[in-house]
Design an enzyme around this catalytic site. Structure first.
Site, mmCIF file in Angstrom:
data_model
loop_
_atom_site.group_PDB
_atom_site.id
_atom_site.type_symbol
_atom_site.label_atom_id
_atom_site.label_comp_id
_atom_site.label_asym_id
_atom_site.label_seq_id
_atom_site.Cartn_x
_atom_site.Cartn_y
_atom_site.Cartn_z
ATOM 1 N N GLU A 26 3.786 51.523 75.305
ATOM 2 C CA GLU A 26 2.633 52.227 75.865
ATOM 3 C C GLU A 26 1.424 52.093 74.955
ATOM 4 O O GLU A 26 1.553 51.759 73.770
ATOM 5 C CB GLU A 26 2.967 53.710 76.058
ATOM 6 C CG GLU A 26 3.249 54.430 74.758
ATOM 7 C CD GLU A 26 3.248 55.942 74.908
ATOM 8 O OE1 GLU A 26 2.188 56.475 75.243
ATOM 9 O OE2 GLU A 26 4.295 56.556 74.669
ATOM 10 N N LYS A 160 8.971 65.769 74.390
ATOM 11 C CA LYS A 160 8.222 66.414 73.310
ATOM 12 C C LYS A 160 8.629 67.878 73.198
ATOM 13 O O LYS A 160 8.735 68.598 74.189
ATOM 14 C CB LYS A 160 6.725 66.279 73.562
ATOM 15 C CG LYS A 160 6.254 64.817 73.517
ATOM 16 C CD LYS A 160 4.775 64.694 73.774
ATOM 17 C CE LYS A 160 4.303 63.250 73.651
ATOM 18 N NZ LYS A 160 4.836 62.388 74.730
#
Length: 311
Positions: A26, A160
């Site tokens: 990414e 996360k």
């Protein structure tokens, strides 16, 4: 008439043509996830980690409205150093292309572009997921629904830890996204080795993950993603007490400042970096480098499974 197709970097195009292993990367970690000037250095290190493990890196992003699978160094530098780079999820890709934007792709957008480009393995740091208080805000990352319908293997350190991990795992189950721990039956917590949640499945080697990918493709009963959750060793994680204290402080600041939506994750990551005096940044870098290495080894195993070991 403008052409909005995906353009391939020369090395990536050749690798895909000849069946060499390729790993998607990414670009939001470059433009939004890491502070300057560390972001460009780390982006290059991530690509090198993929190369060192025998695969070709394909960092995905948008340059002047054109999607590129396999950014060259000048393009990578542009996304790392110029202001105004858009953060692109799947819904943003067409609009950004039509307006000629520079953009960095999120996990969702990178997954979608990689799959469309014929790249089956993707390395990232941590996934997005269900946000805290989502029952009131309906705030859920597009990563989840994209992985439900995109045939790609994503190597990550879980989701996360600023998110609602339990709710995210429930959503992944509902959406039919396969989750396996790499040499663990516990779901990692990004900065932390263990998020506190069990997993039903684990894989012990890159070859076993490659077998899982092949089985999914051959059965043709499931067309979604495979999450390979790769935890940090306990001696490399962020100190758990420091993590919990910093997270509590960050959540309080979010509420005080009214930060919502796509701004939440970069706000909290910046707070972690500041409050831990750079310790969280060092952990974040270790995470992505380890995941890039594992993803490359999975891609190599998958390529060998298709074509047989190189002579």
């Amino acid at each position: 008439m403008t052409d909005f197709h995906i353009r391939f970097g020369a090395e990536v195009a050749e690798a895909l043509r000849t069946g060499r292993p390729v790993v998607a990367l990414e670009s939001t970690i470059v433009s939004h996830g890491l502070p300057r000037p560390d972001n460009l250095r780390v982006a290059r290190e991530i690509e090198q980690a993929v190369r060192d493990a025998g695969a070709v890196p394909a960092t995905i992003g948008m340059i002047g409205g054109e999607l590129v699978a396999g950014l060259d160094d000048a393009q990578l530098t542009r996304l790392a150093t110029v202001d105004g780079v858009a953060k692109l999820s799947v819904r943003d890709l067409a609009v950004a292309a039509a307006t000629g934007a520079d953009g960095a792709t999120t996990v969702a957008a990178t997954s979608a572009v990689a799959a469309a480009a014929g790249i089956g393995v993707f390395a990232t740091g941590g996934l997005g997921g269900v946000h805290r208080e989502a029952a009131q805000t309906f705030d859920e990352s597009a990563d989840l629904i994209t992985l439900a319908r995109t045939p790609i293997a994503v190597v990550c350190a879980g989701v996360k830890s600023i998110l609602d991990v339990g709710a995210t795992l429930e959503r992944l189950e509902t959406l039919g996204v396969s989750v396996v721990g790499y040499r663990t039956r516990r779901f990692p917590g990004f900065y932390l080795t263990d998020s506190g949640f069990d997993l039903d499945w684990s894989a012990e080697s890159p070859e076993q993950v490659a077998d899982m990918i092949a089985a999914r493709d051959q059965q043709a009963t499931h067309h979604g993603g495979l999450i390979v959750a790769n935890p940090l060793p306990t001696d490399e994680q962020l100190d758990p007490d420091l993590h919990d204290r910093t997270l509590a402080e960050g959540l309080a600041l979010l509420a005080r400042d009214g930060v919502t939506g796509k701004a939440v994750t970069p706000f909290l990551l910046a707070h972690f970096h500041s409050a831990t005096e750079g310790a969280s940044l060092a952990v974040n870098i270790r995470i992505i480098l380890r995941n890039a290495d594992l993803a490359a080894r999975i891609a190599v195993a998958a390529a060998q499974r298709r074509t047989g070991p190189a002579a």
